[in-house]
Write a protein that holds these residues in place. Structure first.
Motif, mmCIF file in Angstrom:
data_model
loop_
_atom_site.group_PDB
_atom_site.id
_atom_site.type_symbol
_atom_site.label_atom_id
_atom_site.label_comp_id
_atom_site.label_asym_id
_atom_site.label_seq_id
_atom_site.Cartn_x
_atom_site.Cartn_y
_atom_site.Cartn_z
ATOM 1 N N VAL A 181 0.849 -1.191 0.000
ATOM 2 C CA VAL A 181 0.000 0.000 0.000
ATOM 3 C C VAL A 181 0.888 1.245 0.000
ATOM 4 O O VAL A 181 1.802 1.368 0.821
ATOM 5 C CB VAL A 181 -0.929 0.017 1.232
ATOM 6 C CG1 VAL A 181 -1.760 1.299 1.264
ATOM 7 C CG2 VAL A 181 -1.854 -1.198 1.210
ATOM 8 N N LEU A 183 1.269 4.776 1.092
ATOM 9 C CA LEU A 183 0.724 5.714 2.064
ATOM 10 C C LEU A 183 1.463 7.039 1.911
ATOM 11 O O LEU A 183 2.687 7.094 2.069
ATOM 12 C CB LEU A 183 0.886 5.171 3.486
ATOM 13 C CG LEU A 183 0.459 6.101 4.634
ATOM 14 C CD1 LEU A 183 -1.008 6.473 4.528
ATOM 15 C CD2 LEU A 183 0.758 5.450 5.984
ATOM 16 N N THR A 199 -3.300 -3.202 4.502
ATOM 17 C CA THR A 199 -4.399 -2.879 3.597
ATOM 18 C C THR A 199 -4.961 -1.521 3.998
ATOM 19 O O THR A 199 -4.741 -1.052 5.130
ATOM 20 C CB THR A 199 -5.530 -3.915 3.684
ATOM 21 O OG1 THR A 199 -6.168 -3.813 4.972
ATOM 22 C CG2 THR A 199 -5.014 -5.331 3.482
ATOM 23 N N PRO A 200 -5.706 -0.866 3.111
ATOM 24 C CA PRO A 200 -6.366 0.384 3.509
ATOM 25 C C PRO A 200 -7.284 0.213 4.711
ATOM 26 O O PRO A 200 -7.363 1.101 5.561
ATOM 27 C CB PRO A 200 -7.151 0.772 2.254
ATOM 28 C CG PRO A 200 -6.384 0.184 1.132
ATOM 29 C CD PRO A 200 -5.872 -1.130 1.663
ATOM 30 N N ILE A 203 -5.161 0.263 7.845
ATOM 31 C CA ILE A 203 -4.714 1.627 8.128
ATOM 32 C C ILE A 203 -5.834 2.427 8.767
ATOM 33 O O ILE A 203 -5.645 3.095 9.794
ATOM 34 C CB ILE A 203 -4.227 2.304 6.828
ATOM 35 C CG1 ILE A 203 -2.931 1.652 6.350
ATOM 36 C CG2 ILE A 203 -4.019 3.798 7.045
ATOM 37 C CD1 ILE A 203 -2.453 2.123 4.994
ATOM 38 N N ALA A 230 -2.877 -0.702 -3.631
ATOM 39 C CA ALA A 230 -3.831 0.226 -3.030
ATOM 40 C C ALA A 230 -3.060 1.442 -2.532
ATOM 41 O O ALA A 230 -1.826 1.438 -2.483
ATOM 42 C CB ALA A 230 -4.590 -0.440 -1.874
ATOM 43 N N VAL A 232 -3.401 5.119 0.253
ATOM 44 C CA VAL A 232 -4.084 6.007 1.199
ATOM 45 C C VAL A 232 -3.311 7.313 1.235
ATOM 46 O O VAL A 232 -2.088 7.318 1.394
ATOM 47 C CB VAL A 232 -4.158 5.396 2.614
ATOM 48 C CG1 VAL A 232 -4.760 6.399 3.599
ATOM 49 C CG2 VAL A 232 -4.968 4.101 2.605
ATOM 50 N N VAL A 243 -8.710 7.281 -0.365
ATOM 51 C CA VAL A 243 -8.266 5.902 -0.462
ATOM 52 C C VAL A 243 -8.716 5.320 -1.798
ATOM 53 O O VAL A 243 -9.815 5.576 -2.265
ATOM 54 C CB VAL A 243 -8.805 5.061 0.715
ATOM 55 C CG1 VAL A 243 -10.321 5.121 0.809
ATOM 56 C CG2 VAL A 243 -8.345 3.614 0.614
ATOM 57 N N THR A 245 -8.202 1.403 -4.121
ATOM 58 C CA THR A 245 -7.752 0.030 -3.976
ATOM 59 C C THR A 245 -8.118 -0.769 -5.214
ATOM 60 O O THR A 245 -9.126 -0.499 -5.864
ATOM 61 C CB THR A 245 -8.358 -0.633 -2.730
ATOM 62 O OG1 THR A 245 -7.869 -1.979 -2.625
ATOM 63 C CG2 THR A 245 -9.872 -0.663 -2.787
ATOM 64 N N LEU A 250 -11.590 -2.766 1.526
ATOM 65 C CA LEU A 250 -12.036 -1.643 2.366
ATOM 66 C C LEU A 250 -12.889 -2.140 3.524
ATOM 67 O O LEU A 250 -12.839 -1.601 4.619
ATOM 68 C CB LEU A 250 -12.810 -0.630 1.516
ATOM 69 C CG LEU A 250 -11.982 0.088 0.462
ATOM 70 C CD1 LEU A 250 -12.849 1.072 -0.321
ATOM 71 C CD2 LEU A 250 -10.808 0.815 1.078
ATOM 72 N N TRP A 266 -13.119 11.507 4.725
ATOM 73 C CA TRP A 266 -12.527 10.505 3.841
ATOM 74 C C TRP A 266 -13.224 10.525 2.484
ATOM 75 O O TRP A 266 -14.450 10.579 2.399
ATOM 76 C CB TRP A 266 -12.648 9.112 4.443
ATOM 77 C CG TRP A 266 -11.629 8.832 5.500
ATOM 78 C CD1 TRP A 266 -11.624 9.297 6.793
ATOM 79 C CD2 TRP A 266 -10.462 8.028 5.366
ATOM 80 N NE1 TRP A 266 -10.524 8.825 7.458
ATOM 81 C CE2 TRP A 266 -9.795 8.042 6.610
ATOM 82 C CE3 TRP A 266 -9.912 7.289 4.321
ATOM 83 C CZ2 TRP A 266 -8.602 7.342 6.819
ATOM 84 C CZ3 TRP A 266 -8.737 6.595 4.533
ATOM 85 C CH2 TRP A 266 -8.087 6.625 5.773
ATOM 86 N N GLN A 276 -4.484 9.892 -5.964
ATOM 87 C CA GLN A 276 -3.437 10.009 -4.950
ATOM 88 C C GLN A 276 -2.176 10.632 -5.544
ATOM 89 O O GLN A 276 -1.595 11.559 -4.949
ATOM 90 C CB GLN A 276 -3.102 8.640 -4.363
ATOM 91 C CG GLN A 276 -2.015 8.688 -3.294
ATOM 92 C CD GLN A 276 -1.729 7.339 -2.672
ATOM 93 O OE1 GLN A 276 -2.004 6.298 -3.286
ATOM 94 N NE2 GLN A 276 -1.199 7.332 -1.462
#
Length: 368
Positions: A181, A183, A199-200, A203, A230, A232, A243, A245, A250, A266, A276
């Motif tokens: 992931v 981040l 995983t998201p 997190i 994925a 975040v 987020v 993925t 999720l 979010w 992102q």
């Protein structure tokens, strides 16, 4: 063990729930030939009333015949490029249907049926028996488990339920082949990037305070060794997160962990990784998935799947090992008792030659 899959068929406003213990790992391959063979396959599975919990379900497909909608998720060989190739091919082999990905896994499937997704969420607390009232009692009964002495001092009275999780976070090993992931964090106007093993959902479930505690000791990355599965993005200045993925991981987060992100908003970007990267100011270089390799792997898996697939291979290996152990035991004058009832056979539907050819052609037609 297994690769648990649910298949849901909606017709005339009513639904049927069917199940396979071994079907999820290659569910994309069972869907590829189109609605005719996919529905034949789904109807041949085991009817059930109950659902597995969301974390234990590895794949699912919902066939809504009333709206001509396919909602699904699966492993797709653990490769975002294979997933993208499968989605592109499905939109060719399911003409007139809307093909959707279930980003929250089985939770999205049951929600489409009007069921509260929280009802299939895995338990977040473990009941404490009446005779395990102190940390000492608990450790004596479960020596492999440890309770935090700060939260549960020696001699203290344990609550009736002990919270489970969240799972801890760690930095990804750059030498591991599987995806991680991405981040990214904007703080005081600067963006830092991290390669995370998790995983998201994990997190989000850790909450803002714990996530930033982890980040304080991690090493920022300027390049990822592999495409992430994925991502975040945390904008600490604006208290806004996003987020995306390529997997169904999720699991209802971050909405279910909103209390751990006070005053944060979010945004859910589905699989739009560019959302992102557009916010990273070039702070990290991210390799793109190899879509050509993804199509090669999808074609290879589809061909192999028609000869039985990995589920049949795994079950055959299990029965072979059990047979060998039984023979060895008998040579020593012993008798081996083995329960192989869980090794229920799972195999793809038999395709007509024209169905196989049409699927192979569709894959080639959408290949970039």
């Amino acid at each position: 063990m297994g690769s648990r899959a649910h298949y849901v068929i909606i017709e005339d406003g009513r639904h049927r729930n069917l199940y396979s213990q071994w079907g999820a790992h290659e569910i994309d391959l069972d869907l590829l030939p189109g609605p005719g063979s996919a529905l034949r396959f789904a109807r041949a599975q085991h009817p059930v009333e109950a659902w597995t919990d969301a974390e234990m379900c590895d794949g699912a497909a919902l066939f809504d015949l009333d709206t001509r909608t396919l909602l699904w998720f699966g492993h797709c060989d653990g490769d975002p490029a294979v997933r993208t190739a499968a989605l592109m091919a499905l939109r060719r082999t399911w003409p007139g249907w809307t093909v959707e990905w279930a980003y929250n896994g089985l939770m999205d499937v049951v929600a489409r049926l009007g069921t509260d997704p929280a009802a299939i969420r895995a338990p977040r607390a473990m009941p404490v028996a009446d005779d395990l009232r102190t940390p000492e009692d608990f450790h004596a009964a479960f020596p492999q488990m440890r309770l935090s002495p700060e939260a549960y001092p020696p001699g203290s009275l344990l609550p009736r339920e002990l919270p489970l999780g969240p799972i801890g976070l760690g930095e990804a090993d750059p030498d591991e082949p599987w995806g991680s992931v991405l981040l990214t964090v904007r703080q005081e106007g600067r963006v830092s990037a991290y390669d995370v093993d998790g995983t998201p959902a994990i997190i989000a479930e850790n909450g803002a305070e714990r996530v930033f505690e982890y980040l304080a000791s991690w090493t920022p990355r300027t390049r990822l060794p592999r495409p992430p599965v994925a991502g975040v993005h945390l904008d600490a200045d604006a208290r806004r997160a996003g987020v995306w993925t390529s997997y169904p991981d999720l699991l209802g987060e971050p909405a279910m962990s909103a209390a751990l992100w006070p005053s944060w908003r979010w945004d859910l970007w589905q699989d739009r990784s560019g959302e992102q990267l557009d916010r990273c100011d070039g702070a990290v270089e991210v390799p793109a998935p190899d879509l050509c390799a993804g199509f090669d792997r999808l074609s290879e898996r589809f061909t192999k799947h028609q000869d039985g697939g990995s589920a049949v291979e795994g079950i055959s290996m299990l029965l072979s090992v059990v047979g060998g152990l039984r023979a060895a035991a008998e040579e020593q004058g012993a008798r081996l008792r083995a329960d192989t009832g869980a090794a229920m056979l799972h195999r793809p539907i038999d395709l007509e030659e024209h169905e196989r050819k049409a699927t192979e052609t569709a894959i080639e037609e959408v290949r970039p």
